[in-house]
Enzyme design. Structure first.
Site, PDB file in Angstrom:
ATOM      1  CD  GLU A   1     -14.003   6.073 -25.328  1.00 23.67           C
ATOM      2  OE1 GLU A   1     -13.856   6.352 -26.539  1.00 23.67           O
ATOM      3  OE2 GLU A   1     -13.064   5.816 -24.575  1.00 23.67           O
TER       4      GLU A   1
ATOM      5  CG  HIS B   1      -1.961  -1.086   1.190  1.00 22.84           C
ATOM      6  ND1 HIS B   1      -2.967  -1.186   2.107  1.00 22.84           N
ATOM      7  CD2 HIS B   1      -2.143  -2.110   0.316  1.00 22.84           C
ATOM      8  CE1 HIS B   1      -3.738  -2.227   1.816  1.00 22.84           C
ATOM      9  NE2 HIS B   1      -3.255  -2.803   0.740  1.00 22.84           N
TER      10      HIS B   1
ATOM     11  CG  ASP C   1     -17.260   5.885 -35.725  1.00 23.40           C
ATOM     12  OD1 ASP C   1     -17.693   6.316 -36.815  1.00 23.40           O
ATOM     13  OD2 ASP C   1     -17.413   6.467 -34.643  1.00 23.40           O
TER      14      ASP C   1
ATOM     15  NE  ARG D   1     -10.537   5.027 -25.856  1.00 24.76           N
ATOM     16  CZ  ARG D   1     -10.560   4.879 -27.169  1.00 24.76           C
ATOM     17  NH1 ARG D   1      -9.485   4.412 -27.813  1.00 24.76           N
ATOM     18  NH2 ARG D   1     -11.640   5.199 -27.864  1.00 24.76           N
TER      19      ARG D   1
ATOM     20  N   GLY E   1     -22.349   6.127 -28.998  1.00 27.54           N
ATOM     21  CA  GLY E   1     -22.934   7.233 -29.739  1.00 27.54           C
ATOM     22  C   GLY E   1     -24.163   7.772 -29.022  1.00 27.54           C
TER      23      GLY E   1
ATOM     24  CG  LEU F   1     -24.846   2.708 -25.037  1.00 32.38           C
ATOM     25  CD1 LEU F   1     -25.923   1.624 -25.012  1.00 32.38           C
ATOM     26  CD2 LEU F   1     -23.481   2.065 -25.267  1.00 32.38           C
TER      27      LEU F   1
ATOM     28  CB  SER G   1     -21.464  13.075 -31.546  1.00 26.11           C
ATOM     29  OG  SER G   1     -22.516  12.355 -32.142  1.00 26.11           O
TER      30      SER G   1
ATOM     31  N   GLY H   1     -27.962   8.364 -24.586  1.00 23.26           N
ATOM     32  CA  GLY H   1     -29.319   8.746 -24.173  1.00 23.26           C
ATOM     33  C   GLY H   1     -29.913   7.706 -23.239  1.00 23.26           C
TER      34      GLY H   1
ATOM     35  CD  GLU I   1      -1.185   3.902   3.939  1.00 24.71           C
ATOM     36  OE1 GLU I   1      -1.015   3.331   2.847  1.00 24.71           O
ATOM     37  OE2 GLU I   1      -2.257   3.855   4.555  1.00 24.71           O
TER      38      GLU I   1
HETATM   39  N1  LIG Z   1     -18.218  12.007 -31.235  1.00 28.00           N
HETATM   40  C1  LIG Z   1     -18.276  10.995 -30.436  1.00 28.00           C
HETATM   41  O1  LIG Z   1     -17.796  11.071 -29.278  1.00 28.00           O
HETATM   42  C2  LIG Z   1     -18.887   9.717 -30.893  1.00 28.00           C
HETATM   43  C3  LIG Z   1     -18.751   8.571 -30.114  1.00 28.00           C
HETATM   44  C4  LIG Z   1     -19.364   7.414 -30.558  1.00 28.00           C
HETATM   45  C5  LIG Z   1     -20.102   7.410 -31.733  1.00 28.00           C
HETATM   46  N2  LIG Z   1     -20.185   8.540 -32.463  1.00 28.00           N
HETATM   47  C6  LIG Z   1     -20.982   8.582 -33.705  1.00 28.00           C
HETATM   48  O2  LIG Z   1     -22.294   8.139 -33.389  1.00 28.00           O
HETATM   49  C7  LIG Z   1     -22.841   7.483 -34.527  1.00 28.00           C
HETATM   50  C8  LIG Z   1     -23.408   6.150 -34.087  1.00 28.00           C
HETATM   51  O3  LIG Z   1     -24.482   6.427 -33.231  1.00 28.00           O
HETATM   52  P1  LIG Z   1     -25.332   5.309 -32.511  1.00 28.00           P
HETATM   53  O4  LIG Z   1     -26.297   6.004 -31.660  1.00 28.00           O
HETATM   54  O5  LIG Z   1     -25.827   4.357 -33.512  1.00 28.00           O
HETATM   55  O6  LIG Z   1     -24.200   4.551 -31.654  1.00 28.00           O
HETATM   56  P2  LIG Z   1     -24.306   3.741 -30.292  1.00 28.00           P
HETATM   57  O7  LIG Z   1     -25.127   4.485 -29.314  1.00 28.00           O
HETATM   58  O8  LIG Z   1     -22.919   3.425 -29.888  1.00 28.00           O
HETATM   59  O9  LIG Z   1     -25.036   2.390 -30.699  1.00 28.00           O
HETATM   60  C9  LIG Z   1     -26.423   2.350 -30.843  1.00 28.00           C
HETATM   61  C10 LIG Z   1     -26.907   0.917 -30.827  1.00 28.00           C
HETATM   62  O10 LIG Z   1     -26.726   0.349 -29.535  1.00 28.00           O
HETATM   63  C11 LIG Z   1     -27.756  -0.601 -29.309  1.00 28.00           C
HETATM   64  N3  LIG Z   1     -28.396  -0.231 -28.059  1.00 28.00           N
HETATM   65  C12 LIG Z   1     -27.859  -0.505 -26.858  1.00 28.00           C
HETATM   66  N4  LIG Z   1     -28.668  -0.052 -25.866  1.00 28.00           N
HETATM   67  C13 LIG Z   1     -29.717   0.539 -26.470  1.00 28.00           C
HETATM   68  C14 LIG Z   1     -30.886   1.184 -25.978  1.00 28.00           C
HETATM   69  N5  LIG Z   1     -31.137   1.299 -24.657  1.00 28.00           N
HETATM   70  N6  LIG Z   1     -31.734   1.709 -26.855  1.00 28.00           N
HETATM   71  C15 LIG Z   1     -31.507   1.598 -28.164  1.00 28.00           C
HETATM   72  N7  LIG Z   1     -30.425   0.981 -28.682  1.00 28.00           N
HETATM   73  C16 LIG Z   1     -29.533   0.444 -27.846  1.00 28.00           C
HETATM   74  C17 LIG Z   1     -28.667  -0.582 -30.513  1.00 28.00           C
HETATM   75  O11 LIG Z   1     -28.171  -1.562 -31.392  1.00 28.00           O
HETATM   76  P3  LIG Z   1     -28.888  -2.967 -31.748  1.00 28.00           P
HETATM   77  O12 LIG Z   1     -29.901  -2.658 -32.775  1.00 28.00           O
HETATM   78  O13 LIG Z   1     -27.765  -3.778 -32.278  1.00 28.00           O
HETATM   79  O14 LIG Z   1     -29.466  -3.548 -30.504  1.00 28.00           O
HETATM   80  C18 LIG Z   1     -28.368   0.776 -31.098  1.00 28.00           C
HETATM   81  O15 LIG Z   1     -28.633   0.855 -32.457  1.00 28.00           O
HETATM   82  C19 LIG Z   1     -21.723   7.363 -35.536  1.00 28.00           C
HETATM   83  O16 LIG Z   1     -21.896   8.355 -36.508  1.00 28.00           O
HETATM   84  C20 LIG Z   1     -20.487   7.624 -34.736  1.00 28.00           C
HETATM   85  O17 LIG Z   1     -19.472   8.203 -35.532  1.00 28.00           O
HETATM   86  C21 LIG Z   1     -19.610   9.696 -32.060  1.00 28.00           C
END
Ligand SMILES: NC(=O)c1ccc[n+]([C@@H]2O[C@H](COP(=O)([O-])OP(=O)(O)OC[C@H]3O[C@@H](n4cnc5c(N)ncnc54)[C@H](OP(=O)(O)O)[C@@H]3O)[C@@H](O)[C@H]2O)c1
Length: 342
Positions: free
Chosen positions: A275, A60, A210, A194, A277, A280, A171, A282, A62
């Protein structure tokens, strides 16, 4: 117990800031132990030893700092970010090491919430040492021990939602491309985070659009020593050739849409980076499953439909999710905003 409150702590603040720095350095490397930092100050007020918790099963903080101080610790002060432990885990109690070293005083930041390890301060005070509690406690709680304290309190990992965004909250560009919104400096900062995290979580959407590798890399592009577990959430199949399934680290696929199920699957972890989109992010925000937000904000405008986050369940401004800025830091041309729930 005759420990004194933090108002008596004057004079130990500078040493505690040094101890916090030591703790930050070992963050991510100490599991299941907390990342703790310690400083030994001799009887003349000179720093004679510093240390952070060793890797799993090792000494630890200390003990590391006391070893470095050697005989100079006798009659001095040990300043440490967490109450010294009083139990035999993989290593003997730190209290024993402090007593054996003959230190006169111990100043610490945060009480140990783990009943098994607690009681160190009382034992030191009973042995005649001066014990000061609560030195820079807020800085330690918000800093190196934030994730570990959350885990102790809730039994679940601490989740940081990280995203990169344009100044107008997008994003990705309209065609879905998002590499690279932010600067190289911001990305290097993310890779350091990370390497200290236990898991990185994305949705299938991010993997399909991506094809990220989701590893922690050094500025020269090579892999960091420590890699977080990669986690993909969602029901769609991802290609066997996806980068996220390569051999650079382990990957877990969780076929659910329920953030609570994701947290349960990661309940042996402490520090999780979300991380994904907008979908997820939301879902996690609606579920109240985000404990910190890290927004890397680039001075660009993208417009278009791809926002940083989808619906978060807010029907009107009165029901907005309220957060407060914890810190705001320029990184290269970008800003890093850190927020915690209000
Ligand atoms: N700038 C940034 O920091 C950043 C980071 C990440 C992504 N991005 C961008 O975001 C875009 C992708 O967005 P995205 O929203 O599709 O990505 P995401 O949120 O990573 O993935 C969405 C998928 O996750 C699944 N999922 C898991 N839990 C869910 C829930 N509670 N409700 C609905 N779906 C759920 C669904 O897939 P299933 O249909 O397979 O179940 C859904 O289509 C890309 O353009 C990427 O470049 C940007």
């Amino acid at each position: 117990m005759s420990t004194k409150p933090a108002t008596d702590a004057a004079g130990h603040d500078a040493a505690m800031l040094l101890a916090i720095e030591q703790a930050q350095r070992v963050k991510g490397k100490t599991y299941p132990n907390p990342p703790v930092g310690a400083v030994v100050v001799d009887r003349d007020g000179r720093v004679v030893g510093v240390g952070g918790t060793g890797p799993t099963g090792e000494a630890h903080a200390e003990v590391v700092a006391l070893r470095r101080a050697g005989e100079l610790a006798a009659g001095g002060t040990v300043v440490v970010t967490l109450e010294p432990c009083n139990h035999h885990g993989r290593t003997p109690p730190c209290v024993d090491a402090l007593l054996a070293a003959g230190v006169a005083r111990v100043a610490y930041a945060v009480d140990d919430p783990n009943p098994e390890a607690a009681g160190g301060a009382a034992r030191l005070a009973a042995a005649g040492l001066e014990v000061l509690a609560g030195v820079q406690a807020d800085a330690v709680r918000a800093g190196p021990l934030r994730e570990w304290l959350h885990k102790q309190r809730t039994g679940l990992p601490h989740v940081t939602w990280k995203y990169a965004t344009s100044i107008d909250g997008r994003s990705a560009a309209a065609d879905g491309s998002s590499q690279w919104i932010t600067s190289e400096a911001a990305r290097a900062d993310l890779h350091r985070r990370r390497a200290a995290a236990d898991a990185i979580v994305v949705g299938t959407g991010t993997v399909l659009v991506d094809d990220p590798t989701l590893t922690a890399r050094l500025p020269d592009g090579t892999l960091a020593d420590r890699q977080p577990l990669r986690v993909v959430v969602g029901q769609r199949e991802i290609s066997a050739d996806a980068h996220v399934l390569n051999d650079d680290s382990r990957t877990m696929v969780i076929r659910t849409h329920d953030p609570a199920e994701v947290l349960r699957a990661l309940s042996d972890r402490t520090d999780v980076l979300l991380e994904g989109g907008p979908t997820l992010a939301g879902a996690f925000l609606r579920a109240g499953a985000i404990d910190r937000i890290l927004a890397y904000v680039a001075p660009i405008l993208l417009g278009g439909p791809i926002t940083a986050v989808d619906d978060v369940g807010v029907p009107s401004i009165a029901r907005a999710l309220r957060w407060r800025y914890d810190s705001v830091e320029p990184i290269g041309p970008d800003l890093l905003l850190s927020l915690v729930p209000n």
